[in-house]
Design an enzyme around this catalytic site. Structure first.
Site: not given
Lengths: 341, 335
Positions: A74, A143
Site C-alpha cells: 500500500e 476490515h
C-alpha cells in the site's frame, strides 16, 4: 432502496437503473476514456476485477496500462501514485479498505498532504485515492472500520464520502479535476444499492453538504451509509408527526458547516449519526461547531449516535449492536422532542 | 578514462583540466557551505534539524554530472549537497534555512525540505525511505508518457531496512521504470551502525535479489562515482530499467546538530577523514600539475564570496506575513 429520494430532474430525458458499484465503475471508465492521463492502480483491480467487483471487466476493456494490478504494498503504490501525479499523470489509486490504508498512511499524510506546503506552493499533488470503508458484513476488526473521520483531521487533503448514486457517479471526475489530493470513501455496504440515475449523469460539486429530506423538528446530520439509516428513521418519525431534516455531509473536509448550522437554526435540534467511533471523531467536530456557532439556536443538547467504542466484532448480533441503527436514531429523537413537548 | 558525450549538461572530457577543477570546485563549495551552516546554526540563524554533508560530497557531485536537466531528483533530508550540485541557487537555499520567504520554499520547508521546479528537484524528504515510492511514480509517469528521462533517487543505508525500500525495489523492477537509486552508504543509520541494522550488510545484494542491475563504487572518489554514473545513466534512459548504485562513503560530522556521537570512535572518524574526497582530488591534481596553489586560492575566494553573498541575501530576506500562514495547504486558484 432509495428512501424516497427524488433523483429525477426535469431535463433528464432518460433514466437508467443502476447500482452504486456500476456507478463507480462507469465513473472510472469515463474518466479514463476522457483524459489520457488518468489510470487506475491497486490490488486486484485488474484480473480479479476488484475486491468488491467495482472494476470488473475494465482491464479487458481498457487494457493493462490503464488498469494496473499492483503487488500488496500500500505504501509503495500509493507513493508511486503521488510520484506519477507529480510527473503529469492523473492516477486513481484504489486501496482495498481503509484499514489497509494505514499501511499507506505515511505517504498519504507525510507526503501527499504536506507536499504543496513544504515546497512553498511549488508542487501540488493531483492524486485521487479511493477506498472501501465501513462495517456490517461480519468482516471483523481488521476490515470494518470507518476511519474517514481520521483522515478528515488532516489539512492538505480532501475527504469525500459519496452516499447516493449521483455522487458515486459524479464525485470521481470532480476529484480528478482537483489540483490536490482527494480521498474518496466508498462504504462497501452501498455497492449493491440500486436506483435510478440519469443516463447522462456527470460531475457533481465536491464542496457542499446537501439536504436530502426537508423537515422542521430536528436535524439529522450524517454521511455515507449512515445517511440511509437517518432517512429510514425520518420516515418512521414522520408517521408520528415528527419532521426530521436529513443532511448528507457528502464531504468531510472541507466541512460545509453553513448547511448544518442553517438547518439547526431552523429545527433547534441536532443529532449526528456517524459510523466512526465517538471519541475524537468527525461527529465530535460537528458537535463542537454547532456548540460554538449555533449554541443559542439549540433547544436541546446535541446528540450523537456513533459506533460503540470497540473493535468491530465478527458475530452479527454484536456487530449490529456496535453500529448506529435507525431504531436508535428514532428513540433518541423521540426523547429529545418529548423533553420539551 | 572515457566518458560518453551527447548530453546538454555534460562537461568536457572527464580528464580535462577544466572539468577536474570544476569537480573540485563543486565539492569544495558544498564543504564550505556546510561548515558555514554549522556556524550559522550556533549563531541561531538556522534552526530545527540540520544535517550536514561533509565527507559525502563526491557522491552528489559525481552522480549529478551524469544527469540531464530533464531528469528528476528525489533526495533525503541530508540534501544541501544535491541541491547545490544540481544548480539550485545558494541564495535561495540559505534564505530557506533562515526561514525567509525568499527561500526556495518560502521558508516553509527549511533545511530538510528543499524543492525546486525548474531543476526538477522533488525534495528533501525527512521520512526515511519515503521518497522511494515517489521516485518510482515519477519514473512510471515518464514511462507512460514515453519520455526518455530518468529519476535519480538518493537514499541512505538506513532506508534499506525500511519496508518502503523493498516495496519500491519490487515495483521498480516489476514495472521496469527508469530510476537510478543511489545509496549513500555512510555506514550509520543515525547512530546505528550497518551491522546493527542489517542482517545482510552486502547492500547491492538486496537490489540484486529484486533483479535490479547494480554496482558498488568508492563514494570517496568523485571520478569513480562520475564514471559509473556516466555509464549507467544513458542506459537507464534508453532501456527504461532501474539501476542501483551503492556509494560507500562516510559522514565526517555528527548526524545532526543534536548528536553527541557516542556511537563511533574518534579514531574511526579520523581514519575516514584521511580519505576525504576533496583532499584526495586536490592531491591528485597537484601531482599532475593540473592545479596550482594560486588556482586553489582563487577557488576558495570565489566560494567565500558566494557564501557571503548568500548570507547577505538571507539576512536581507523578509518574513512571510503571519496572515499568510494557511496558504499552500490547498492549491490557490490561478488568476
Amino acid at each position: 432502496m432509495n428512501y424516497g429520494i427524488d433523483t429525477s430532474t426535469d431535463n433528464s430525458p432518460l433514466m437508467i437503473r443502476t447500482t452504486y458499484r456500476e456507478a463507480v465503475r462507469d465513473a472510472i471508465r469515463e474518466a479514463i476514456l476522457k483524459d489520457d492521463r488518468v489510470f487506475l492502480m491497486g490490488e486486484d483491480v485488474g484480473r480479479y476485477g476488484g475486491a468488491f467487483g467495482v472494476t470488473k471487466g475494465l482491464l479487458q476493456e481498457l487494457g493493462p496500462d490503464k488498469i494496473m494490478d499492483t503487488p500488496l504494498c500500500e505504501s509503495g503504490f500509493t507513493g508511486a501514485g503521488i510520484g506519477a501525479a507529480l510527473g503529469g499523470m492523473r492516477p486513481i489509486v484504489e486501496v482495498m479498505t481503509v484499514n489497509f490504508s494505514l499501511l499507506a498512511a505515511d505517504q498519504i499524510l507525510n507526503t501527499a498532504a504536506t507536499y504543496l506546503h513544504m515546497s512553498g506552493g511549488l508542487f501540488n499533488v493531483p492524486l485521487v485515492i479511493r477506498m472501501g470503508t465501513g462495517g456490517g458484513k461480519q468482516l471483523a476488526a481488521q476490515h470494518s472500520h470507518s476511519l474517514e473521520g481520521w483522515y478528515a483531521h488532516i489539512p492538505g487533503i480532501k475527504v469525500l464520502t459519496p452516499a447516493v448514486l449521483e455522487d458515486a457517479r459524479g464525485m470521481l471526475w470532480s476529484a480528478l479535476e482537483d489540483p490536490d489530493p482527494v480521498l474518496i470513501f466508498e462504504n462497501t455496504l452501498l455497492y449493491n444499492m440500486e436506483g435510478q440515475l440519469p443516463a447522462n449523469a456527470g460531475a457533481v460539486d465536491i464542496d457542499r453538504a446537501c439536504i436530502r429530506r426537508v423537515g422542521r423538528d430536528v436535524t439529522l446530520i450524517s454521511y455515507s451509509a449512515s445517511l440511509f439509516k437517518a432517512l429510514e428513521a425520518a420516515e418512521t418519525l414522520a408517521q408520528e408527526g415528527i419532521e426530521a431534516e436529513v443532511i448528507d455531509l457528502r464531504v468531510l473536509r472541507p466541512l460545509d458547516e453553513a448547511t448544518f448550522l442553517n438547518s439547526v437554526a431552523k429545527t433547534h435540534r441536532a443529532v449526528i449519526i456517524d459510523e466512526g467511533w465517538r471519541s475524537g471523531s468527525i461527529s465530535a467536530e460537528i458537535s463542537a461547531r454547532i456548540t460554538e456557532k449555533a449554541f443559542y439556536d439549540l433547544d436541546d443538547p446535541v446528540e450523537r449516535i456513533c459506533a460503540a467504542e470497540v473493535p468491530v466484532p465478527y458475530a452479527s448480533h454484536l456487530e449490529q449492536a456496535a453500529l448506529p441503527q435507525a431504531a436508535t436514531i428514532v428513540n433518541t429523537v423521540r426523547r429529545m422532542v418529548t423533553r420539551h413537548g | 578514462m572515457k566518458k560518453k558525450h551527447g548530453t546538454a549538461q555534460a562537461p568536457a572530457a572527464v580528464n580535462s583540466h577544466q572539468h577536474l577543477r570544476d569537480l573540485l570546485y563543486q565539492m569544495l563549495r558544498i564543504r564550505r557551505f556546510e561548515d558555514k551552516c554549522a556556524e550559522l546554526y550556533s549563531d541561531m540563524k538556522i534552526r530545527g534539524f540540520l544535517h550536514l554533508y561533509n565527507g559525502e560530497e563526491a557522491v552528489a557531485v559525481g552522480v549529478m554530472q551524469a544527469l540531464n536537466p530533464e531528469d528528476a531528483i528525489v533526495a533525503t533530508y541530508r540534501e544541501h549537497g544535491q541541491a547545490l550540485a544540481r544548480g539550485i541557487s545558494m541564495n535561495t537555499i540559505m534564505a530557506e534555512m533562515f526561514g525567509k520567504q525568499e527561500g526556495c520554499c518560502r521558508g516553509r520547508g527549511g533545511s530538510m525540505h528543499l524543492f525546486n521546479k525548474e531543476h526538477r528537484f522533488y525534495g528533501g524528504n525527512a521520512i526515511v525511505g519515503g521518497g522511494l515510492p515517489l521516485a518510482v511514480g515519477l519514473a512510471l509517469a515518464d514511462k507512460k508518457l514515453d519520455r526518455k528521462r530518468l529519476t535519480c533517487c538518493f537514499l541512505g543505508d538506513g532506508a534499506m531496512a525500511e519496508g518502503e525500500f523493498h516495496e519500491s525495489m519490487n515495483l521498480a523492477a516489476l514495472w521496469q521504470v527508469p530510476v537510478l537509486f543511489v545509496c549513500e552508504n555512510n555506514q550509520y543509520a543515525m547512530g546505528t551502525a550497518l551491522k546493527y541494522s542489517h542482517a545482510v550488510t552486502n547492500l547491492v545484494q538486496k537490489a540484486a535479489s529484486y533483479g535490479i542491475d547494480h554496482a558498488a563504487v568508492d563514494g570517496m572518489d568523485v571520478l569513480a562515482v562520475e564514471e559509473v554514473a556516466q555509464k549507467v545513466a544513458p542506459a537507464i534512459r534508453e532501456t527504461g530499467k532501474p539501476f542501483f548504485l551503492e556509494c560507500t562513503t562516510y559522514r565526517f560530522r555528527a548526524h545532526s546538530m543534536f548528536d553527541a556521537e557516542l556511537y563511533r570512535e574518534k579514531a574511526e572518524v579520523e581514519q575516514w577523514k584521511q580519505r576525504c574526497p576533496i583532499a584526495t582530488l586536490t592531491q591528485q591534481l597537484k601531482e599532475q600539475e593540473k592545479i596550482s596553489d594560486a588556482d586553489l586560492e582563487a577557488i576558495e575566494q570565489l566560494i567565500h564570496q558566494e557564501i557571503n553573498h548568500a548570507i547577505a541575501f538571507a539576512e536581507a530576506g523578509t518574513w512571510e506575513p503571519v496572515e499568510e500562514l494557511t496558504r499552500f495547504v490547498y492549491s490557490e486558484p490561478s488568476i
